[in-house]
Scaffold this active site. Structure first.
Site, PDB file in Angstrom:
ATOM      1  N   GLY A   1     -10.800   1.788   8.663  1.00 40.29           N
ATOM      2  CA  GLY A   1     -10.418   2.252   7.320  1.00 40.29           C
ATOM      3  C   GLY A   1     -10.279   1.110   6.329  1.00 40.29           C
ATOM      4  NE  ARG A   2      -6.651  -3.104   9.540  1.00 44.53           N
ATOM      5  CZ  ARG A   2      -6.447  -2.253  10.534  1.00 44.53           C
ATOM      6  NH1 ARG A   2      -6.301  -0.962  10.292  1.00 44.53           N
ATOM      7  NH2 ARG A   2      -6.394  -2.676  11.787  1.00 44.53           N
TER       8      ARG A   2
ATOM      9  CE  LYS B   1      -1.064   8.440  10.057  1.00 43.38           C
ATOM     10  NZ  LYS B   1      -2.452   8.238  10.467  1.00 43.38           N
TER      11      LYS B   1
ATOM     12  CG  HIS C   1       7.029 -14.460 -17.627  1.00 44.09           C
ATOM     13  ND1 HIS C   1       7.692 -15.270 -18.513  1.00 44.09           N
ATOM     14  CD2 HIS C   1       5.711 -14.785 -17.739  1.00 44.09           C
ATOM     15  CE1 HIS C   1       6.829 -16.035 -19.152  1.00 44.09           C
ATOM     16  NE2 HIS C   1       5.615 -15.762 -18.703  1.00 44.09           N
TER      17      HIS C   1
ATOM     18  CD  GLU D   1      -0.082  10.674   3.673  1.00 47.78           C
ATOM     19  OE1 GLU D   1      -0.900  11.124   4.512  1.00 47.78           O
ATOM     20  OE2 GLU D   1       0.705   9.751   3.906  1.00 47.78           O
TER      21      GLU D   1
ATOM     22  CE  LYS E   1     -12.913   5.478  11.355  1.00 45.43           C
ATOM     23  NZ  LYS E   1     -12.577   4.168  11.916  1.00 45.43           N
TER      24      LYS E   1
ATOM     25  CD  GLU F   1      -3.442   0.215   8.552  1.00 45.38           C
ATOM     26  OE1 GLU F   1      -4.675   0.313   8.427  1.00 45.38           O
ATOM     27  OE2 GLU F   1      -2.660   1.072   8.106  1.00 45.38           O
TER      28      GLU F   1
HETATM   29  O1  F6P Z   1      -2.258   4.755   7.643  1.00 49.15           O
HETATM   30  C1  F6P Z   1      -3.115   4.736   8.709  1.00 49.15           C
HETATM   31  C2  F6P Z   1      -4.532   4.996   8.340  1.00 49.15           C
HETATM   32  O2  F6P Z   1      -5.178   5.416   9.492  1.00 49.15           O
HETATM   33  C3  F6P Z   1      -5.248   3.797   7.740  1.00 49.15           C
HETATM   34  O3  F6P Z   1      -5.666   2.883   8.679  1.00 49.15           O
HETATM   35  C4  F6P Z   1      -6.348   4.469   7.019  1.00 49.15           C
HETATM   36  O4  F6P Z   1      -6.977   3.606   6.144  1.00 49.15           O
HETATM   37  C5  F6P Z   1      -5.593   5.598   6.376  1.00 49.15           C
HETATM   38  O5  F6P Z   1      -4.665   6.008   7.356  1.00 49.15           O
HETATM   39  C6  F6P Z   1      -6.412   6.744   5.879  1.00 49.15           C
HETATM   40  O6  F6P Z   1      -7.079   7.410   6.915  1.00 49.15           O
HETATM   41  P1  F6P Z   1      -8.259   8.408   6.626  1.00 49.15           P
HETATM   42  O7  F6P Z   1      -9.339   7.655   5.946  1.00 49.15           O
HETATM   43  O8  F6P Z   1      -8.671   8.925   7.961  1.00 49.15           O
HETATM   44  O9  F6P Z   1      -7.729   9.512   5.743  1.00 49.15           O
END
Ligand code: F6P
Length: 542
Positions: A255-256, A511, A372, A204, A198, A341
């Site tokens: 995002g979610r 972060k 199990h 990452e 987003k 979240e």
């Molecule tokens: O971990 C926090 C967060 O902002 C989530 O809410 C989101 O889904 C994720 O990081 C990934 O963010 P982005 O889509 O901006 O890479």
């Protein structure tokens, strides 16, 4: 929206009184014996999803007070504000409009924007799915959190609908052990990378995007424009990375809650445009149900109310989700982000600390595997953990080209799967008395132990609650409806608790501290660090 917070309502006080008088001691076995109509009265037929709520610790009065609570807390007005596009995410001053992403043309805010991107994305999808022309065989989605978990959950769930010549891969962790084995067997000319973020700034995802580009270049990849696409609200950021094909979305998509947007590109690539539209259609059908079904038969509303009943009155701390379908193996992980979240919050909309508990821990594994592993604790542990069983009536084996004796065998196994799911919810409720245990022969039980002591070990208290959700088949439409049902359930409990279910400030501190620690791992500078972090830093550098 001036509705009172849940704990300041009359219904809350009534629920407290009812809990003390009857709720705490309610016995499901007696409730069924008393009322032969309990299953009919406490089951709900929502679009694509049937729910048996009758094995929950509820009676008519509980439901009545819970519905009063929804009324007093103004859940319907809050829902309508969300659907209208009011900025209900107050800490970010944003609308929350994932429902607009699956609304038919002309039926929701930002309609032209939504359908413009959707049409463009689905047209693109068909060009990639024409694998003879595109040459693409592997798709690697690079994203994390909401830019990963939704597609990663949906793609295996809809395996029966997937393009047989395309393999989807998901890379999320900054740990190179995630991307390295994915890249190992791939060829650049056959690979499409989707950089899904987003913000297009997430550490990452950016790191893995650079790793993918380095691999692509080092292995003779040409035509970056064809092999890298982005799904993001930050089109400029994607362009800076060198990506020219971008499918956008908007800040009002959390995002979610984003798998319905361009973030759903890997899903659409796997199942094609028509099936992706069916996924959206199923979600929209659930949106309509949530918006218009009467409260007493409104499934997401009822599920959210039961969550509050369990968390705040019974004080259960977690809920286990057991999908009896291997395709739904990532559902618990997806729900962890969606629910924890969203509702893992400790202050109300005014920033006041809450005197009551909010979102429970959500966890689980597919059945029968979970049986199990941790089901022992569900049956005989000291905590009561409500379980949500998800059963799917029919398989999709035949759609995946399975036939003949193997199909017959797998259909038989599906009957075993369903019997297992039913048996677990039955066992949780029924339990087993010491007398019953003593009367049984247990071949592996010790002969040396006093029979009464042994019977105590083999006793199940029972009266452990569960909900069973039933889908006729796991299709794009039914899965869309199921996910939307969960989204609205989380909305409902969040609205009752009076929290902002749509921000996630709790992920920020870690972060920021990571950014501070990153250079220290190279320099060894431990200045200003606490003793533990300084010690660990030194140990990691030794
Ligand atoms: O971990 C926090 C967060 O902002 C989530 O809410 C989101 O889904 C994720 O990081 C990934 O963010 P982005 O889509 O901006 O890479």
């Amino acid at each position: 929206m001036n509705a009172p917070r849940c704990d300041r309502t009359e219904a809350w006080a009534a629920l407290q009184g009812h809990f003390e008088a009857h709720g705490r001691e309610l016995d499901l076995r007696e409730a069924f014996a008393r009322d032969p109509g309990r299953f009919e009265a406490m089951s709900v037929e929502a679009p694509e999803v049937f729910a048996d709520l009758s094995k929950n610790l509820l009676d008519t009065a509980t439901l009545h007070f819970l519905l009063d609570l929804a009324d007093e807390c103004g859940v319907a007005a809050r829902r309508d504000a969300m659907l209208r596009g009011d900025a209900i995410n107050t800490t970010e001053d944003r609308a929350v409009l994932h429902t607009a992403l699956r609304a038919p043309r002309g039926a929701a805010p930002f309609n032209d924007d939504v359908h413009g991107v959707l049409d463009a994305m689905l047209a693109y999808v068909e060009t990639v799915r024409d694998t003879g022309a595109s040459g693409i065989r592997h798709i690697v989605n690079i994203g994390i959190g909401g830019s990963d978990l939704g597609p990663q959950m949906v793609v295996p769930a809809l395996d029966g609908f997937a393009h047989p010549g395309l393999t989807l891969h998901f890379v999320s962790n900054v740990d190179g052990h995630d991307i390295a084995p994915v890249l190992r067997p791939l060829k650049p000319a056959e690979t499409l990378f989707i950089i899904a973020s987003k913000t297009f700034t997430t550490q990452e995802t950016m790191a893995n995007a650079h790793a993918a580009k380095a691999w692509f270049d080092a292995n003779g990849g040409t035509d970056t424009a064809k092999h890298f696409v982005a799904t993001t609200t930050n089109v400029a950021g994607a362009a800076q990375f060198g990506i020219t094909t971008t499918f956008g979305f908007w800040d009002w998509v959390g995002g979610r809650y984003s798998l319905w947007s361009a973030i759903g590109l890997p899903i659409a690539l796997a199942i094609g445009a028509d099936h992706f539209r069916a996924l959206l259609g199923g979600a929209h059908a659930m949106d309509e149900h949530f918006a218009h079904a009467p409260a007493a038969k409104n499934l997401p509303l009822l599920l959210g109310l039961i969550d509050v009943w369990y968390r705040n009155f019974h004080r259960f701390t977690s809920r286990s989700v057991a999908p009896y379908h291997q395709g739904l193996r990532r559902l618990p992980a997806y729900l962890q982000q969606l629910e924890m979240e969203s509702n893992g919050k400790r202050v109300d909309l005014n920033g006041e600390s809450l005197p009551f508990a909010t979102g429970p821990v959500v966890w689980g594994e597919p059945g029968t595997n979970g049986q199990h592993a941790y089901f022992q604790m569900l049956h005989q542990g000291t905590d009561v953990i409500p379980v949500e069983f998800v059963l799917v009536k029919r398989t999709t084996h035949a759609m995946s080209g399975v036939h003949g004796p193997l199909l017959a065998q797998l259909e038989q196994q599906h009957t075993m799967l369903l019997a297992n799911g039913l048996a677990q919810s039955q066992a949780m409720m029924q339990g087993k008395t010491a007398e019953q245990a003593q009367a049984e022969k247990a071949p592996t039980a010790s002969k040396a132990l006093n029979p009464l002591t042994l019977a105590r070990h083999r006793t199940f208290p029972g009266n452990r609650p569960s909900t069973t959700l039933v889908l006729d088949q796991l299709t794009p439409r039914s899965l869309g409806a199921l996910i939307a049902c969960y989204e609205h359930r989380v909305f409902t409990s969040g609205a009752l608790w009076g929290i902002n279910s749509f921000d996630q400030w709790g992920v920020e501190l870690g972060k920021a501290l990571c950014n501070d620690l990153l250079p220290r791992l190279s320099s060894g500078d431990a200045g200003g660090l606490d003793g533990s972090t300084a010690g660990l830093l030194a140990r990691l550098r030794r």
